[in-house]
Scaffold this motif. Sequence first.
Motif, PDB file in Angstrom:
ATOM      1  N   ASP A   1       0.828  -1.205   0.000  1.00 33.59           N
ATOM      2  CA  ASP A   1       0.000   0.000   0.000  1.00 33.59           C
ATOM      3  C   ASP A   1       0.860   1.251   0.000  1.00 33.59           C
ATOM      4  OD1 ASP A   1      -2.198  -1.528  -0.070  1.00 33.59           O
ATOM      5  OD2 ASP A   1      -2.604  -1.452   2.074  1.00 33.59           O
ATOM      6  N   LEU A   2       1.957   1.186   0.748  1.00 35.25           N
ATOM      7  CA  LEU A   2       2.852   2.332   0.813  1.00 35.25           C
ATOM      8  C   LEU A   2       3.388   2.652  -0.576  1.00 35.25           C
ATOM      9  CD1 LEU A   2       4.159   4.130   3.017  1.00 35.25           C
ATOM     10  CD2 LEU A   2       6.195   2.720   2.713  1.00 35.25           C
ATOM     11  N   LEU A   3       3.871   1.613  -1.262  1.00 35.86           N
ATOM     12  CA  LEU A   3       4.413   1.831  -2.602  1.00 35.86           C
ATOM     13  C   LEU A   3       3.349   2.327  -3.560  1.00 35.86           C
ATOM     14  CD1 LEU A   3       6.879  -1.112  -3.188  1.00 35.86           C
ATOM     15  CD2 LEU A   3       7.380   1.310  -3.106  1.00 35.86           C
ATOM     16  N   LEU A   4       2.101   1.866  -3.310  1.00 35.94           N
ATOM     17  CA  LEU A   4       1.021   2.287  -4.203  1.00 35.94           C
ATOM     18  C   LEU A   4       0.721   3.768  -4.058  1.00 35.94           C
ATOM     19  CD1 LEU A   4      -1.629  -0.578  -4.217  1.00 35.94           C
ATOM     20  CD2 LEU A   4      -0.453   0.408  -6.172  1.00 35.94           C
ATOM     21  N   VAL A   5       0.787   4.275  -2.824  1.00 43.40           N
ATOM     22  CA  VAL A   5       0.437   5.683  -2.656  1.00 43.40           C
ATOM     23  C   VAL A   5       1.599   6.603  -2.995  1.00 43.40           C
ATOM     24  CG1 VAL A   5      -1.382   5.276  -0.972  1.00 43.40           C
ATOM     25  CG2 VAL A   5       0.946   5.640  -0.185  1.00 43.40           C
ATOM     26  N   LEU A   6       2.830   6.072  -2.930  1.00 45.55           N
ATOM     27  CA  LEU A   6       3.957   6.933  -3.285  1.00 45.55           C
ATOM     28  C   LEU A   6       3.886   7.263  -4.767  1.00 45.55           C
ATOM     29  CD1 LEU A   6       7.003   5.394  -1.439  1.00 45.55           C
ATOM     30  CD2 LEU A   6       5.811   7.509  -0.945  1.00 45.55           C
ATOM     31  N   PRO A   7       4.125   8.490  -5.136  1.00 50.78           N
ATOM     32  CA  PRO A   7       4.127   8.831  -6.561  1.00 50.78           C
ATOM     33  C   PRO A   7       5.384   8.263  -7.201  1.00 50.78           C
ATOM     34  CG  PRO A   7       4.534  10.761  -5.190  1.00 50.78           C
ATOM     35  CD  PRO A   7       4.410   9.616  -4.267  1.00 50.78           C
ATOM     36  N   SER A   8       5.216   7.185  -7.951  1.00 51.94           N
ATOM     37  CA  SER A   8       6.377   6.446  -8.435  1.00 51.94           C
ATOM     38  C   SER A   8       7.234   7.302  -9.364  1.00 51.94           C
ATOM     39  CB  SER A   8       5.908   5.203  -9.173  1.00 51.94           C
ATOM     40  OG  SER A   8       5.011   5.568 -10.187  1.00 51.94           O
ATOM     41  N   PHE A   9       6.541   8.081 -10.184  1.00 54.18           N
ATOM     42  CA  PHE A   9       7.267   8.876 -11.155  1.00 54.18           C
ATOM     43  C   PHE A   9       8.219   9.859 -10.474  1.00 54.18           C
ATOM     44  CE2 PHE A   9       7.842  11.900 -14.555  1.00 54.18           C
ATOM     45  CZ  PHE A   9       7.973  11.046 -15.622  1.00 54.18           C
ATOM     46  N   LEU A  10       7.679  10.460  -9.403  1.00 51.43           N
ATOM     47  CA  LEU A  10       8.473  11.434  -8.655  1.00 51.43           C
ATOM     48  C   LEU A  10       9.713  10.781  -8.066  1.00 51.43           C
ATOM     49  CD1 LEU A  10       7.731  14.390  -8.188  1.00 51.43           C
ATOM     50  CD2 LEU A  10       7.155  13.758  -5.830  1.00 51.43           C
ATOM     51  N   ILE A  11       9.488   9.609  -7.499  1.00 49.51           N
ATOM     52  CA  ILE A  11      10.607   8.930  -6.851  1.00 49.51           C
ATOM     53  C   ILE A  11      11.682   8.581  -7.864  1.00 49.51           C
ATOM     54  CG2 ILE A  11      11.281   6.879  -5.575  1.00 49.51           C
ATOM     55  CD1 ILE A  11       9.151   7.397  -3.864  1.00 49.51           C
ATOM     56  N   ILE A  12      11.217   8.037  -9.012  1.00 51.80           N
ATOM     57  CA  ILE A  12      12.203   7.699 -10.035  1.00 51.80           C
ATOM     58  C   ILE A  12      12.926   8.969 -10.466  1.00 51.80           C
ATOM     59  CG2 ILE A  12      12.520   6.802 -12.368  1.00 51.80           C
ATOM     60  CD1 ILE A  12      10.334   4.863 -11.871  1.00 51.80           C
ATOM     61  N   ALA A  13      12.185  10.057 -10.567  1.00 55.50           N
ATOM     62  CA  ALA A  13      12.797  11.316 -10.988  1.00 55.50           C
ATOM     63  C   ALA A  13      13.854  11.765  -9.980  1.00 55.50           C
ATOM     64  CB  ALA A  13      11.715  12.381 -11.126  1.00 55.50           C
ATOM     65  N   ILE A  14      13.545  11.537  -8.691  1.00 53.81           N
ATOM     66  CA  ILE A  14      14.506  11.967  -7.669  1.00 53.81           C
ATOM     67  C   ILE A  14      15.732  11.055  -7.670  1.00 53.81           C
ATOM     68  CG2 ILE A  14      14.888  12.199  -5.182  1.00 53.81           C
ATOM     69  CD1 ILE A  14      11.877  12.930  -5.011  1.00 53.81           C
ATOM     70  N   ILE A  15      15.478   9.758  -7.805  1.00 49.78           N
ATOM     71  CA  ILE A  15      16.600   8.828  -7.686  1.00 49.78           C
ATOM     72  C   ILE A  15      17.460   8.813  -8.951  1.00 49.78           C
ATOM     73  CG2 ILE A  15      17.253   6.428  -7.305  1.00 49.78           C
ATOM     74  CD1 ILE A  15      14.803   6.114  -5.610  1.00 49.78           C
ATOM     75  N   SER A  16      16.826   8.925 -10.119  1.00 53.66           N
ATOM     76  CA  SER A  16      17.556   8.793 -11.386  1.00 53.66           C
ATOM     77  C   SER A  16      18.858   9.590 -11.482  1.00 53.66           C
ATOM     78  CB  SER A  16      16.664   9.194 -12.552  1.00 53.66           C
ATOM     79  OG  SER A  16      15.820   8.183 -12.872  1.00 53.66           O
TER      80      SER A  16
END
Lengths: 279, 689
Positions: free
Chosen positions: A117-132
């Motif tokens: 559920d946590l991963l589902l609510v996290l905005p995946s795109f944003l995270i990838i953008a931050i980590i990339s």
Amino acid sequence: MRSKVVLGRLLRNRQARYGGIALILLIALAYIGPYLGAYDWTDKDFLAFLSPPDADHWWGTTSIGQDMYAVTLRGMQKSIVIGLLVALFATGLAALVGAFAGYFGGWVDKVLMWGVDLLLVLPSFLIIAIISPRLRGASWLWFVVLLAAFAWMITSRVVRSMTLSLREREYVQAALYMGIPRWKIILRHIVPNLSSLLIIDATLNVSGAVIGEAALSFFGFGIQPPDVSLGTLIAEGARNATGYPWLFAFPAGLLVLLVLAINLIGDGLRDALDPGSNT
Amino acid sequence: MSILEVRDLTVTFPGGIQAVRGVSYDVAQGEVLGIVGESGSGKSVTSLAIMGLLPQNAVVSGSVKLHGQELLGMEEGELTRVRGKAISMIFQDPLSAFTPVYTIGDQIAEAVRVHQKVGKDKAAKRAVELLDLVGIPHPDVRAKAFPHEFSGGMRQRAMIAMAIANDPDLLICDEPTTALDVTIQAQVLEVLKTAQAETGAGIVMITHDLGVIAGMADRVLVMYAGRPVEQGVVDDIYYRPRMPYTMGLLASIPRVDGEQDTLVPIEGNPPSPAALPPGCPFAPRCPMHIDACDDEEPPLTQIGGGRHVACIRSREIEHKGMTGADVFPVPVIPPSDVARVPREERETVLELDSLVRHYPLMKGAVFKRRVGTVHAVDGITFDIAEGETLALVGESGCGKTTTLQQIMQLTPPQSGRVVVLGKDSSQLDKAARKALRGDLQIVFQDPMAALDPRMPVGDIIAEPLRAHGRKNVSQRVAELLTLVGLAPEHAERYPQQFSGGQRQRIGIARALALEPKLIVLDEPVSALDVSIQAGVINLLEELKNQLGLSYLFVAHDLAVVRHLADRVAVMYLGRIAEIGAVENVYDRPAHPYTQALLSAIPLPDPEMERSRKRILLEGDLPSPADPPSGCRFRTRCPKFARLSEADKQRCVNEEPSVARLARAKDHGAACHYAEEIEVITASENQEEQ
Ligand SMILES: Nc1ncnc2c1ncn2[C@@H]1O[C@H](COP(=O)(O)OP(=O)(O)OP(=O)(O)O)[C@@H](O)[C@H]1O
Ligand code: SF4
Ligand code: SF4
Ligand SMILES: [Mg+2]
């Protein structure tokens, strides 16, 4: 016994055979094809910008004079690897997490589903953008991991709820009474009985990953120029698809062929695993 | 004058599935026609075709006349008027026949109003009357209940009430009691008889239970592979069958009165309706088969006395007066060595001592709180000696499966003791538990559900072997397959490719893989057709004698139990009501519950059925969450009802425990007023004497 029987059935399955042959041909094209062309993907032909396909540049050239044939094949190498690996990781993770949560229940279930559920609510795109940006220079495998990490949650929820009903089946109980360890029961009895779902999921994930990767590249994450992937090529070519169709048609056509081959193999595998079908 | 005339009815489904191939029969006013046949023989499709309820893609031909009026091809609107008014149908699963969101009373009233011009109040009143007629207690209150609030037996009765609401001329009952327990079945059959007396309707009774037919039917139609193969009055069919299939069917049913020694199975399986053999459809399984049988399908011909038989050798059978035992090879089952040793000197393989298993009863969706306790198993004690079969019988919900699970789990019970092969389950560590699992195996009820559909049979059987680290697995698998009567080549196939009986054999092979000493059998034959069931029962018996196994056998079919078991324990609401050697319990039951149970079982013997006296029980099993005080059976006990007030007090206040009966060596009953009587063959005239 099972692997032997399934393999036999898979080989006898017409769809799987065609899909397999197609996939092998595509892989061969991606890895052997570049040696047949006259140009390297990094070469730039300053005499031919945006030239349509001809005898010299089989698939035409780009706006900076790159040979489309070489570039597309280079992109396909990346895309095949990314697509297959992401699908494998995402579906495998979904199957394991869902099946363990559903089978064990209790706190295992609570913890795993909380994570989902946590991963589902996290905005995946944003995270990838931050980590990339931090991964710039690191292996592209990290990119695969990132893509996979956000592609498995919904499936794992479905797997979990299906496991809940499978858990009550008598053959699962029978296995328990035979003294078979629980993790083995999950791998041997639960996951194979979810195979239809998982195979469909995996085939969808392949195309999803190739296209998702393209979307990310478009925003400047993932595969970065000068390196290319089918995704980046399609994104680029789509803008000029009417004027310079070859920029778009070749990468897109190959992507369609790739997805088609994977789907055929998936269907065949599903039939081979499904004892009800008569192949 | 016949109400219903069916002529040459055929039904074909797409894909060349000839489900029904030329069925003809008549049903007269007040007559009961029984239709028997194995699963897939086309019994249901025949009646659905008559009702006009088949799916669109079915091709129906022939003629169905109700009071001389053709039903086939009738316009839908008109058919609806006939359906429910002149013909009603009662299904096996009554839950699906009611809409869950309306009360039972409303739905019956609705059925009345669809076909009769009456007011709402009047229809509601009629619904209550009907519910009363079918024996629902407090019908005025119960009419306001929803379908799911009714028990299975009550639902079936409500279904009968709805079916007779418009005084139909014809009732079609498709397996009306198959899903019910025997005591409830007896009640429902009684209600059906009342309903028939009330309406004077003709009844078409479809069932695979030859006992039910023997008690209900006037005439019988035997179906095989979509065709009637024998037809005649009930006594002729049962006492003088003239078609090998009927003969085999009758020889293969276990009887609760213990009349036969060895069951005679019919080898093989019914043909697939998409691939029928060229001649007689029974030819591949028929021991009397001759070359002429394959030339053409024998027609149903009259052989005198209103009987029809479809067999070219029926006259010969008639002439020589052959019976099932003459025609079908009687299997020889080697005797057991252990049985000769007296029971006391044999090792005890399983011992239960006051085993208890309670479940908490939870309520609330978000915040669960405990609102009570389900007394699933409430202190049961028994033991099994080496080479012995103990049967655990009782109605659904009495705690049989819970008991089995407690044994199979090999974990410490909530209270009491489980001792398997001398090892107490509460003192096992992980390794010991796993080792013990090799000696304790289980065969499940539903042979389809118990085998992983995604595993080839070879892997299924090899699984316990691999789990216990055995070598030479494939050789052992081949051995096991042969042992249970299958071929070693079958190892590569999937469970779906086998018939029910064969699947159960696979389940047995898996249970035998580790050479266990004790096998727990959870209703191993109840999902199988009679002719197939006989083969599996024989196999179990043979394996037991050959390998020196002990069985704990759970069943609700008391006839099968009589055949297979040495001792029997009767359970009621989580406790043992009666226990003892099979002969003792069956011939001289002492507990009123056992007596009712045994007398409720229909015998495949029309004459006996007609004269038999039934002990009918009132009501349903009480909820195990709230068992009655004192004796749990007292709410339904016929004996309790006859006791004086003073004697009743004892039943109410004091819970009886199993006490050994004075006369017998191995026989005990948990009743304060236990009294041995004979019930299976008890008849009305005996009562008078
Ligand atoms: N809608 C359908 N489409 C295709 N085939 C069908 C359909 N309904 C029934 N059949 C086939 O018709 C045959 C006869 O089925 P039917 O239900 O009448 O058997 P039955 O004698 O009532 O068996 P059972 O004892 O299991 O109720 C079977 O082979 C069945 O698979
Ligand atoms: S016709 Fe032949 S095969 Fe068919 S039942 Fe009679 S003897 Fe057997
Ligand atoms: S103890 Fe009383 S109520 Fe219980 S079975 Fe015996 S007679 Fe009936
Ligand atoms: Mg049926």
